[in-house]
Write a protein that holds these residues in place. Sequence first.
Motif: not given
Length: 414
Positions: A169-182, A268-283
């Motif tokens: 599991q990723l650390a809390p600071y690796d997940v956006p506070a508001d995933p929908l807005f992000f 490529n970038n949209t997939f990476l940032f959307m996965l980061g918004a969902l907490g699947q990767i560390d941005l």
Amino acid sequence: MSSPLPQPAAMPMTSGEQSYPFHRLMRRSHNYRWWRPIAFAGTGTGFYVALLIMVMLVVFVAMLVNPATWATDAGAGTSDETLFADAQLDMTSPLDFSMTMVSLIVMIPAVYLAYLLLGSKPVGQLFSVAGKMRWRWFGLALGTSAILFAVYFALSFGFSGLSTEDSGQLAPYDVPADPLFFAILVLLLTPLQCAAEELVFRGALMQVVGSWLKHPLFAILLPVPLFTFGHLYDVYGLLDVAAFAVAAGYLTWRTGGLEAAMAMHIINNTFLFMLGALGQIDLNEESSDGTSLIISVLFMAVLTAVLTKLADKKDIQRTAGALPPPPQLPVLQPWSAPQQMPYPNQAYWAPPVDPWQHNAQQNHPQGNYPPPPPPMLHDPNQLGPGSQPPSGSPQVGPTPGEPTHNDPQQHDQD
């Protein structure tokens, strides 16, 4: 009534090139000079710096006006530690993410204005050899890239789930506070950020290099270091970015425009940032490994080959033809001229001159024109009655014995 002077036939431009690939489009202009790419690069850099300063001033004023900026507890923790902690870039923060994206997006008006002033015409040649953005081809490349990237990430997560026992599991600071807005910010800003980078590194820089060096390898490879070292990764990450830059440069040259590279970059970038918004990767991750690098390079090769074959199937234009020679406007004069002026140094507004009269005036420059009659070789008064002047001599007076109106004896006899 004015009439144009006859002009010599226009000579074609001897540029030596009948077709221009994307990286040679700057030489397609009739106004090309060797220094214009340098002036274009300097002008674009100046525009970018000016726009970036304006954006920073707007952000600074917004932070000063925002009450939340002054609501922090000054006694909590050490001030220096808090300052350096806040200075670190956090891509999960909407503010840091937006500032990073906007700082890259302002490259779009900067490079566009510079190309409008000093680039080839039309300005749409910054996008493709067709002189415009080919939206149908862009949409097709976008959909194809989305399908292949979806398969790639699905397989990556599937294999990583099978090979690891712990989900990690990723650390809390690796997940956006508001995933929908992000996620909304990602959908709005990421396409513009990718378009800006492609316009600069695969559009402007490739054409600048290609205006001096004809072989496409120079235009593809020389901008790669500038694009690569703009990312903060380790060695494996930088090599991955370099492989992406080479693939994007090849697609740009091979398809005659930025559409395919732009579509691949956006997906490529949209997939990476959307996965980061969902907490699947560390941005904020800056490290990678050799296995990820090999898999990424192989996928980029497959995607490049698919887009190249698709472009060939759709018969996407790869080169632009030579421009026709510029028209030569006729010179007008305020009176008709049935034939070309015999004297090129004569002013266009001067009246037409009879060439024979002009030559005669040149033979007698003192102004005694027309020339006087030749001198007489005899005196007609010394001729006896019945005598005739010698042959060939001009007769300038009346024949002896012929009555004249000025003779008083003739009047008396009358």
